[in-house]
Design a protein around this motif. Sequence first.
Motif, short mmCIF file in Angstrom:
data_model
loop_
_atom_site.label_atom_id
_atom_site.label_comp_id
_atom_site.label_asym_id
_atom_site.label_seq_id
_atom_site.Cartn_x
_atom_site.Cartn_y
_atom_site.Cartn_z
N THR A 114 0.83 -1.21 0.00
CA THR A 114 0.00 0.00 0.00
C THR A 114 0.87 1.25 0.00
OG1 THR A 114 -1.69 -1.19 1.23
CG2 THR A 114 -1.84 1.20 1.23
N TYR A 115 1.92 1.25 0.80
CA TYR A 115 2.82 2.41 0.87
C TYR A 115 3.52 2.61 -0.47
CZ TYR A 115 6.68 5.42 2.23
OH TYR A 115 7.59 6.43 2.30
N ALA A 116 3.96 1.53 -1.08
CA ALA A 116 4.63 1.65 -2.38
C ALA A 116 3.66 2.17 -3.44
CB ALA A 116 5.20 0.29 -2.79
N ASP A 117 2.41 1.71 -3.41
CA ASP A 117 1.41 2.19 -4.37
C ASP A 117 1.15 3.68 -4.17
OD1 ASP A 117 1.23 -0.33 -5.40
OD2 ASP A 117 -0.62 -0.84 -4.33
N ARG A 118 0.99 4.10 -2.91
CA ARG A 118 0.75 5.52 -2.65
C ARG A 118 1.96 6.36 -3.03
NH1 ARG A 118 -0.93 6.50 3.18
NH2 ARG A 118 -0.74 4.30 3.56
N LEU A 119 3.15 5.85 -2.77
CA LEU A 119 4.37 6.58 -3.11
C LEU A 119 4.51 6.73 -4.61
CD1 LEU A 119 6.70 7.87 -1.58
CD2 LEU A 119 7.96 5.75 -1.86
N ALA A 120 4.15 5.67 -5.35
CA ALA A 120 4.25 5.74 -6.81
C ALA A 120 3.20 6.68 -7.39
CB ALA A 120 4.08 4.34 -7.39
N ALA A 121 2.05 6.83 -6.71
CA ALA A 121 0.98 7.67 -7.23
C ALA A 121 1.23 9.16 -6.96
CB ALA A 121 -0.35 7.26 -6.61
N ARG A 122 2.16 9.47 -6.09
CA ARG A 122 2.43 10.88 -5.78
C ARG A 122 3.18 11.55 -6.92
NH1 ARG A 122 4.70 10.89 0.34
NH2 ARG A 122 2.81 10.20 1.34
N GLU A 123 2.86 12.82 -7.12
CA GLU A 123 3.63 13.63 -8.04
C GLU A 123 4.58 14.45 -7.19
OE1 GLU A 123 1.28 16.00 -10.64
OE2 GLU A 123 -0.21 14.44 -10.86
N PRO A 124 5.74 14.74 -7.72
CA PRO A 124 6.66 15.58 -6.94
C PRO A 124 6.03 16.95 -6.69
CG PRO A 124 7.78 14.59 -8.81
CD PRO A 124 6.33 14.27 -8.95
N ILE A 125 6.03 17.39 -5.46
CA ILE A 125 5.37 18.64 -5.07
C ILE A 125 6.09 19.83 -5.70
CG2 ILE A 125 4.83 20.12 -3.10
CD1 ILE A 125 4.52 17.55 -1.46
N ILE A 126 7.40 19.83 -5.71
CA ILE A 126 8.15 20.98 -6.22
C ILE A 126 7.88 21.16 -7.71
CG2 ILE A 126 10.45 21.88 -6.62
CD1 ILE A 126 11.27 20.39 -4.05
N LEU A 127 7.92 20.11 -8.47
CA LEU A 127 7.68 20.23 -9.91
C LEU A 127 6.26 20.70 -10.18
CD1 LEU A 127 9.49 17.09 -11.29
CD2 LEU A 127 10.31 19.43 -11.24
N ARG A 128 5.31 20.19 -9.43
CA ARG A 128 3.93 20.57 -9.64
C ARG A 128 3.73 22.04 -9.30
NH1 ARG A 128 -0.08 17.08 -6.46
NH2 ARG A 128 0.48 18.50 -4.81
N SER A 129 4.32 22.51 -8.18
CA SER A 129 4.15 23.91 -7.81
C SER A 129 4.90 24.82 -8.77
CB SER A 129 4.61 24.15 -6.38
OG SER A 129 5.99 23.86 -6.27
N THR A 130 6.04 24.41 -9.28
CA THR A 130 6.76 25.22 -10.26
C THR A 130 5.95 25.34 -11.54
OG1 THR A 130 8.86 24.47 -9.34
CG2 THR A 130 8.93 25.44 -11.54
N ASN A 131 5.37 24.26 -11.98
CA ASN A 131 4.52 24.30 -13.17
C ASN A 131 3.30 25.18 -12.93
OD1 ASN A 131 6.24 22.64 -14.55
ND2 ASN A 131 5.10 20.77 -14.07
N THR A 132 2.73 25.14 -11.74
CA THR A 132 1.57 25.97 -11.42
C THR A 132 1.94 27.45 -11.50
OG1 THR A 132 0.74 24.24 -9.96
CG2 THR A 132 -0.20 26.44 -9.68
N VAL A 133 3.09 27.80 -10.96
CA VAL A 133 3.54 29.20 -11.02
C VAL A 133 3.77 29.62 -12.46
CG1 VAL A 133 5.43 30.75 -10.40
CG2 VAL A 133 4.48 29.19 -8.69
N ARG A 134 4.40 28.79 -13.25
CA ARG A 134 4.65 29.14 -14.67
C ARG A 134 3.33 29.34 -15.41
NH1 ARG A 134 9.29 24.81 -15.65
NH2 ARG A 134 10.97 25.94 -14.66
N GLU A 135 2.38 28.45 -15.16
CA GLU A 135 1.08 28.59 -15.84
C GLU A 135 0.36 29.85 -15.37
OE1 GLU A 135 -0.96 24.99 -14.95
OE2 GLU A 135 0.40 23.75 -16.15
N TYR A 136 0.46 30.18 -14.08
CA TYR A 136 -0.19 31.39 -13.56
C TYR A 136 0.49 32.64 -14.13
CZ TYR A 136 -1.94 34.82 -10.24
OH TYR A 136 -2.53 35.92 -9.67
N ALA A 137 1.80 32.60 -14.30
CA ALA A 137 2.52 33.77 -14.82
C ALA A 137 2.13 34.07 -16.26
CB ALA A 137 4.02 33.53 -14.70
N THR A 138 1.66 33.09 -17.00
CA THR A 138 1.27 33.34 -18.39
C THR A 138 -0.10 33.98 -18.50
OG1 THR A 138 0.35 31.12 -18.60
CG2 THR A 138 2.67 31.42 -19.25
N THR A 139 -0.91 33.95 -17.41
CA THR A 139 -2.24 34.58 -17.46
C THR A 139 -2.09 36.08 -17.24
OG1 THR A 139 -2.62 34.29 -15.10
CG2 THR A 139 -3.30 32.48 -16.55
#
Length: 143
Positions: free
Chosen positions: A72-97
């Motif tokens: 279960t832990y391995a499945d949850r760990l594999a399903a996670r997206e890296p938080i830093i990459l996701r937040s960096t992408n969110t900032v980049r997308e927000y900066a284009t608006t």
Amino acid sequence: MTALALLRRFWWAIPIIGLAAALLITRETLADRTATLSAERQAWSAEIDRAERQRAEIEKRNADRLVQATGTYADRLAAREPIILRSTNTVREYATTDAGRLRCRGADRVRAIDALDAELADPAPSAGSGAGAVRGDAPAPAG
């Protein structure tokens, strides 16, 4: 022959008869205690066997739970997206608006903030360095 004469002649048989009676009583007691000890030993052996089976079942359940938790832990760990990459992408997308262009700082403003931080982080001059004179017309302390 009278009883007294018989007693004098066979007096040595009295202790033998007494010892034989004591031997018979002791044998019966010994057989009873042996049976009791044997029954107790069987009961303890059965209890030990039951405890061993129960311990083995508990260890098996614990191993199964550990395997399941690890999966279960391995499945949850594999399903996670890296938080830093996701937040960096969110900032980049927000900066284009349009709203993001107004709020997000440009690269030159970010560099200016970094330069200010570096300037503020410089060590203060020591007291005897003669970096500057103390002004004599300092305002009066707040009272």
